[in-house]
Motif scaffolding. Structure first.
Motif, short mmCIF file in Angstrom:
data_model
loop_
_atom_site.label_atom_id
_atom_site.label_comp_id
_atom_site.label_asym_id
_atom_site.label_seq_id
_atom_site.Cartn_x
_atom_site.Cartn_y
_atom_site.Cartn_z
N TYR A 23 49.04 32.42 33.46
CA TYR A 23 48.22 31.89 34.43
C TYR A 23 48.65 31.28 35.28
N LYS A 24 49.25 30.58 35.97
CA LYS A 24 49.44 29.52 36.84
C LYS A 24 48.96 28.98 37.58
N LYS A 25 48.59 28.01 37.37
CA LYS A 25 47.39 26.75 37.77
C LYS A 25 47.48 27.19 39.35
N GLY A 26 46.12 27.26 40.45
CA GLY A 26 45.76 27.06 41.52
C GLY A 26 46.18 28.72 42.04
N THR A 27 46.44 29.76 41.39
CA THR A 27 46.48 31.08 41.54
C THR A 27 45.80 32.06 42.77
N VAL A 28 44.36 30.66 42.25
CA VAL A 28 43.06 31.64 42.70
C VAL A 28 42.79 30.93 43.54
N ASN A 29 42.39 31.30 45.29
CA ASN A 29 41.82 31.25 46.18
C ASN A 29 41.74 31.28 47.35
N GLN A 30 41.25 31.42 48.27
CA GLN A 30 40.11 32.30 48.90
C GLN A 30 41.70 34.31 49.24
N ASN A 31 42.95 32.95 49.93
CA ASN A 31 43.92 34.27 49.99
C ASN A 31 43.80 34.88 48.87
N PHE A 32 44.01 35.10 48.15
CA PHE A 32 43.79 35.91 46.51
C PHE A 32 43.20 36.91 46.20
N MET A 33 41.31 36.40 46.40
CA MET A 33 40.12 36.87 46.60
C MET A 33 40.36 37.80 47.75
N ARG A 34 40.64 37.60 48.78
CA ARG A 34 40.70 37.85 50.01
C ARG A 34 41.40 39.59 49.74
N ASN A 35 42.62 39.47 48.85
CA ASN A 35 43.39 40.83 49.01
C ASN A 35 43.15 41.50 47.63
N LEU A 36 42.23 40.69 46.75
CA LEU A 36 42.02 41.61 45.62
C LEU A 36 40.47 42.32 46.10
N SER A 37 40.20 41.72 46.94
CA SER A 37 38.50 42.15 47.65
C SER A 37 39.11 43.46 47.89
N GLN A 38 40.63 43.58 49.23
CA GLN A 38 40.49 45.10 49.18
C GLN A 38 40.91 46.34 48.11
N LEU A 39 41.23 45.81 46.99
CA LEU A 39 40.97 47.01 46.41
C LEU A 39 40.09 47.52 46.57
N SER A 40 38.86 46.83 46.91
CA SER A 40 38.49 47.80 46.71
C SER A 40 38.02 48.79 47.15
N TRP A 41 38.81 49.22 48.17
CA TRP A 41 38.57 50.55 49.31
C TRP A 41 39.43 52.03 48.85
N SER A 42 39.79 51.30 47.01
CA SER A 42 40.50 52.57 46.60
C SER A 42 39.41 53.18 45.30
N ASP A 43 39.62 54.21 45.20
CA ASP A 43 38.64 55.31 44.68
C ASP A 43 38.50 54.67 42.95
N ASN A 44 40.01 53.89 42.41
CA ASN A 44 40.38 53.43 41.80
C ASN A 44 39.79 52.21 41.45
N GLY A 45 39.08 51.68 42.32
CA GLY A 45 39.63 49.47 42.38
C GLY A 45 38.88 49.13 41.65
N PRO A 46 38.05 49.26 40.70
CA PRO A 46 37.57 48.39 39.68
C PRO A 46 39.49 48.72 38.15
N ILE A 47 39.79 49.61 38.07
CA ILE A 47 41.11 49.74 37.14
C ILE A 47 41.98 48.65 38.26
N ILE A 48 42.18 49.10 39.40
CA ILE A 48 43.28 48.32 40.21
C ILE A 48 43.39 46.68 40.13
N ALA A 49 42.39 46.48 39.89
CA ALA A 49 41.76 44.82 39.85
C ALA A 49 42.58 44.62 38.51
N LYS A 50 41.51 44.99 37.73
CA LYS A 50 41.24 44.98 36.53
C LYS A 50 43.17 44.10 36.37
N GLU A 51 43.78 45.30 36.77
CA GLU A 51 45.31 45.35 36.18
C GLU A 51 46.02 44.32 36.99
N TYR A 52 45.57 44.07 38.12
CA TYR A 52 45.91 43.23 39.43
C TYR A 52 45.53 41.71 38.26
#
Length: 203
Positions: A23-52
């Protein structure tokens, strides 16, 4: 004791699944979280989120809550400095999964300054302390920016679906927020069902 046992189990599961990327300190920010939220559009969003998350050095552990713990999620860091997010999926709803995940990520982004070992969250509790309110606000903003939420009008199911399509998020996220804010969990219930989530992680 049940809470301690649950925390120990989470740490054990994380240790059993070491991540290849530190883990690189500072990775998680609003932009990171926004990109992650858009994985929800996929039918397999939760699994893809875990991989991400794993590819960014962040553990995502699914461990049901123990009796009398009333947990939705938690976050801590392991000995190597990698964040561990644990979700209980106490409420078997996809909207709850995404909000709980964003809430724990918000704690990483906002509150881990070396003074906290764990954040343990029951998201049904109202009148929380300021850090919990900050995490809620950050989670909401990451899923649906406030400016767009305030300007939206939802008269029909198609309005919700079109709004979600524009934001590239799963429609259940919008309907879940609308029902919670209006305190009416029957809104659009005949035309828009919130999917379950446990089946992604549990046999």
């Amino acid at each position: 004791f049940a809470l301690w046992a649950w925390q120990a189990r989470v740490l054990q599961l994380a240790a059993q699944s070491p991540l290849s990327t530190p883990y690189k300190k500072g990775t998680v920010n609003q932009n990171f979280m926004r990109n992650l939220s858009q994985l929800s559009w996929s039918d397999n969003g939760p699994i893809i989120a875990k991989e991400y998350l794993n590819k960014h050095g962040i553990h995502l552990i699914i461990e049901p809550h123990f009796k009398q713990t009333y947990l939705d999620g938690a976050v801590c860091f392991d000995a190597k400095g990698s964040p561990i997010i644990a979700l209980t999926l106490r409420h078997d709803r996809l909207d709850n999964f995404w909000f709980s995940l964003m809430h724990e990520l918000a704690h990483i982004a906002l509150h881990f300054d070396g003074n906290f070992d764990w954040f343990l969250d029951d998201l049904d509790v109202l009148n929380q302390d300021p850090k919990e309110e900050e995490a809620d606000k950050c989670a909401r903003e990451s899923l649906i920016p406030e400016t767009q939420w305030k300007s939206a009008t939802f008269i029909s199911t198609s309005d919700l679906i079109e709004f979600s399509k524009e934001l590239k998020i799963q429609p259940c996220i919008a309907i879940g927020r609308l029902r919670r804010e209006r305190k009416d969990y029957t809104l659009f219930s005949n035309t828009l069902k919130i999917p379950k989530v446990r089946h992604f992680f549990m046999a």
